[in-house]
Enzyme design. Sequence first.
Site, PDB file in Angstrom:
ATOM      1  N   ASN A 115       0.797  -1.225   0.000  1.00  0.00           N
ATOM      2  CA  ASN A 115       0.000   0.000   0.000  1.00  0.00           C
ATOM      3  C   ASN A 115       0.831   1.278   0.000  1.00  0.00           C
ATOM      4  O   ASN A 115       0.406   2.290  -0.554  1.00  0.00           O
ATOM      5  CB  ASN A 115      -0.907  -0.018   1.236  1.00  0.00           C
ATOM      6  N   TYR A 192      11.434  14.770 -16.456  1.00  0.00           N
ATOM      7  CA  TYR A 192      10.639  14.343 -15.309  1.00  0.00           C
ATOM      8  C   TYR A 192       9.358  15.155 -15.171  1.00  0.00           C
ATOM      9  O   TYR A 192       9.365  16.388 -15.191  1.00  0.00           O
ATOM     10  CB  TYR A 192      11.461  14.478 -14.027  1.00  0.00           C
TER      11      TYR A 192
END
Length: 259
Positions: A115, A192
């Site tokens: 998670n 990026y």
Amino acid sequence: MWYPWKKGPSGFSSSSTAEDVTQGVDATGLTAIVTGASSGIGTEITRVLVLRGAHVIMAVRNVDVGRKVKEAILKEIPNAKIEVMELDLSSMASVRKFASEYNSSDLPLNILINNAGVMAPPYMVSQDGMEMQFATNHIGHFLLTNLLLQKMKTTARDCQREGRIVNVSSVGHNFTYQEGICFDKINDQSSYSPFRAYGQSKLANILHASELSRRLKEEGVNVTANSLHPGAINTNLMRHQKFVEGCCHSMLRGFKSAS
């Protein structure tokens, strides 16, 4: 059209809670690892799993924060079985240390919930020199899963109960780079994009679960691997994007009122 308050085929909607969907589930005797368990979705997963009787190992980067969350859950559920272990998914050394310690323990492993994650930070690299989102969200979980897989297979065989690996992905996988996963440009700072890099890592989560599921079925092992989109949830995941975080929180409050 997707309406956040409309129930799906399962009978649940985005307003359904973890307690709602686990009503009637008895997790007694099951042991689960939840990464990123010290906040947000991870904390709620931990709370509800122990509420249903599971033994949960909170795999967290900040052990002090993890212990505070553990104490808060124990105040609500005094008989909860919870342990806190250190795990920094952006560090391969930390992942290997965690897995080694867990595999050396007498604990079984029925459930692995991958998670933990980071979303849309400014460009930065991990201790191992890899773009932070790809390192944390995908590579760390990929390595962790591989290192714990034999433990899961053994547990599933010994207790005769299906093991489950869950990768928490995101609908954000649709908004990755045009090329999909840019393996040759993972660390290219000049190209990026915080959100596209996040989408890239979430796409990797899905592909990982899909291929792992295929291999487990081919091997005939009683362990499943799945990925999911958790929905739009009011957590601290977007802490690196304050404007977007504020807009999303306002939108979610509106949805809650409408439902």
